[in-house]
Design a protein around this motif. Structure first.
Motif, PDB file in Angstrom:
ATOM      1  N   GLN A  67       0.843  -1.197   0.000  1.00 18.58           N
ATOM      2  CA  GLN A  67       0.000   0.000   0.000  1.00 18.58           C
ATOM      3  C   GLN A  67       0.872   1.239   0.000  1.00 18.58           C
ATOM      4  O   GLN A  67       1.978   1.237   0.548  1.00 18.58           O
ATOM      5  CB  GLN A  67      -0.936   0.001   1.206  1.00 18.58           C
ATOM      6  CG  GLN A  67      -0.224  -0.051   2.547  1.00 18.58           C
ATOM      7  CD  GLN A  67      -1.187  -0.317   3.684  1.00 18.58           C
ATOM      8  OE1 GLN A  67      -2.059  -1.179   3.573  1.00 18.58           O
ATOM      9  NE2 GLN A  67      -1.035   0.441   4.758  1.00 18.58           N
ATOM     10  N   ARG A  78      -4.592   6.825   2.036  1.00 24.43           N
ATOM     11  CA  ARG A  78      -4.006   5.738   1.257  1.00 24.43           C
ATOM     12  C   ARG A  78      -4.304   5.979  -0.222  1.00 24.43           C
ATOM     13  O   ARG A  78      -5.460   6.053  -0.620  1.00 24.43           O
ATOM     14  CB  ARG A  78      -4.585   4.405   1.706  1.00 24.43           C
ATOM     15  CG  ARG A  78      -3.764   3.224   1.259  1.00 24.43           C
ATOM     16  CD  ARG A  78      -4.288   1.945   1.849  1.00 24.43           C
ATOM     17  NE  ARG A  78      -4.286   1.994   3.312  1.00 24.43           N
ATOM     18  CZ  ARG A  78      -4.979   1.172   4.085  1.00 24.43           C
ATOM     19  NH1 ARG A  78      -5.733   0.253   3.540  1.00 24.43           N
ATOM     20  NH2 ARG A  78      -4.925   1.274   5.386  1.00 24.43           N
ATOM     21  N   GLN A  97      -3.403   0.548  -3.202  1.00 20.28           N
ATOM     22  CA  GLN A  97      -3.048  -0.720  -2.560  1.00 20.28           C
ATOM     23  C   GLN A  97      -3.356  -1.864  -3.515  1.00 20.28           C
ATOM     24  O   GLN A  97      -4.201  -1.730  -4.407  1.00 20.28           O
ATOM     25  CB  GLN A  97      -3.765  -0.912  -1.226  1.00 20.28           C
ATOM     26  CG  GLN A  97      -5.247  -1.188  -1.295  1.00 20.28           C
ATOM     27  CD  GLN A  97      -5.795  -1.510   0.091  1.00 20.28           C
ATOM     28  OE1 GLN A  97      -5.518  -0.795   1.054  1.00 20.28           O
ATOM     29  NE2 GLN A  97      -6.571  -2.578   0.182  1.00 20.28           N
TER      30      GLN A  97
END
Lengths: 203, 142
Positions: free
Chosen positions: A175, A184, A187
């Motif tokens: 990730q 994030r 991923q």
């Protein structure tokens, strides 16, 4: 007579020494060798290739202004039953990200820290500091903080398939996190599954 | 008699025509209704014939485009003409504008599996912006 026995004995030893399987190089470009239950270099090659392609295709590491992101390598956990140096995966991923021209990796922080960065800075205040031209010692405030971090995990599941066979599943997860806001960006998970004899050892 | 033959003829035509009502949806044999061409009697013959004439993979399309990251992307579409599932490996090498192969860790043999009489597709992404073309090799996946 004794000499004859000695010659025969030496001949046997030489013959026996030549009977073992020959050592040969692996054709890593076109390796058609049998699959093994444990992770081998082909699995790492495949996982790294899929990870890099997924990351670059997503556009997650492309900066809007065309400059490069600074990325640090975070923790890559080996949760398999094998003694794996996670660099087997990450060295390939980092190399390709660097070569993509969209990312520059940091050696100042993270799991790939180069201690020499700090050792050379310590020269300012050390006993041998006078030995160095202080203009050549890195000044304060020169290090660049990373903007992105890549971290992940490799884990393994062993499943009894039937009486004589087992199934081993290897999961590669990576990730990318934006260190400024904690979001994030990307991923991916790559699964490599193998089925084989119970007698094969997957660790 | 003529009417009966006509009805039978139409029934056969309808049985064949009923195979692909929706092009996007592929109903495999033993999932869809059996018909005259595909049933419990003809299937083993079809499989044996497929093996006999050596049917295999066919690439129908290879589309290149620049993705949002600025990298060349290759989308390969193909069809497995065989009745059997075909497992194979492919490797894509990227070429720059001078036709020189770009050395990259992503050019490795990747595994692919295509079910019998089915379409398949896969995507490969060049890891360098300087890639302008490609070449692809395949081999049997043992």
């Amino acid at each position: 007579m004794k000499t004859v026995f000695q010659i025969i004995a030496i001949s046997f030893v030489l013959l026996a020494a030549g009977c073992g399987p020959e050592t040969s190089y692996i054709d890593t470009m076109h390796d058609s060798g049998k699959a093994v239950m444990a992770l081998d270099y082909r699995d790492f090659d495949q996982a790294a290739s899929e990870m890099v392609q997924s990351m670059l295709a997503s556009g997650a590491v492309k900066k809007a202004d065309g400059s490069r992101y600074v990325m640090a390598t975070g923790r890559i956990v080996n949760d398999t039953m094998q003694r794996i140096d996670t660099d087997q995966l990450m060295a390939k991923v980092e190399q390709e990200l660097l070569n993509s021209g969209q990312v520059v990796m940091s050696s100042a922080v993270g799991s790939k820290t180069d201690q020499m960065i700090y050792d050379t800075r310590d020269l300012k205040d050390s006993d041998v500091g006078d030995e160095f031209n202080q203009d050549t010692v890195a000044a304060k405030g020169q290090l660049i903080a990373p903007e992105l971090s890549v971290s992940g995990k490799i884990f393994q599941r062993n499943i009894r398939y039937d009486k004589g066979h087992q199934q081993v599943e290897y999961y590669f997860q990576l990730q990318v996190t934006n260190l400024t806001n904690g979001l994030r960006f990307w991923q991916n998970e790559t699964l490599i599954g193998k089925r084989g004899s119970n007698k094969s050892v997957a660790w | 008699m003529k009417t009966i033959i006509s009805i039978l003829f139409f029934a056969v035509v309808l049985a064949f025509a009923g195979c692909d009502k929706h092009e996007q949806i592929h109903l495999r044999s033993e999932v869809a209704n059996d018909n005259l061409a595909n049933n419990i009697v003809t299937r083993p013959v079809a499989f044996a014939f497929s093996a006999l004439i050596g049917e295999g993979i066919e690439i129908s399309e290879a589309v290149m485009r620049r993705n949002k990251g600025g990298f060349l992307e290759l989308n390969v579409n193909g069809f497995n003409n065989s009745q059997f599932t075909k497992k194979f490996q492919y490797r894509v090498e990227w070429l720059d504008q001078d036709g020189v192969v770009i050395q990259t860790k992503t050019s490795v043999w990747q595994r692919m599996s295509a079910m019998g009489k089915s379409q398949f597709s896969f995507k490969v992404v060049a890891p360098r912006a300087e890639a302008v073309n490609f070449r692809m090799d395949t081999r049997k996946w043992e």
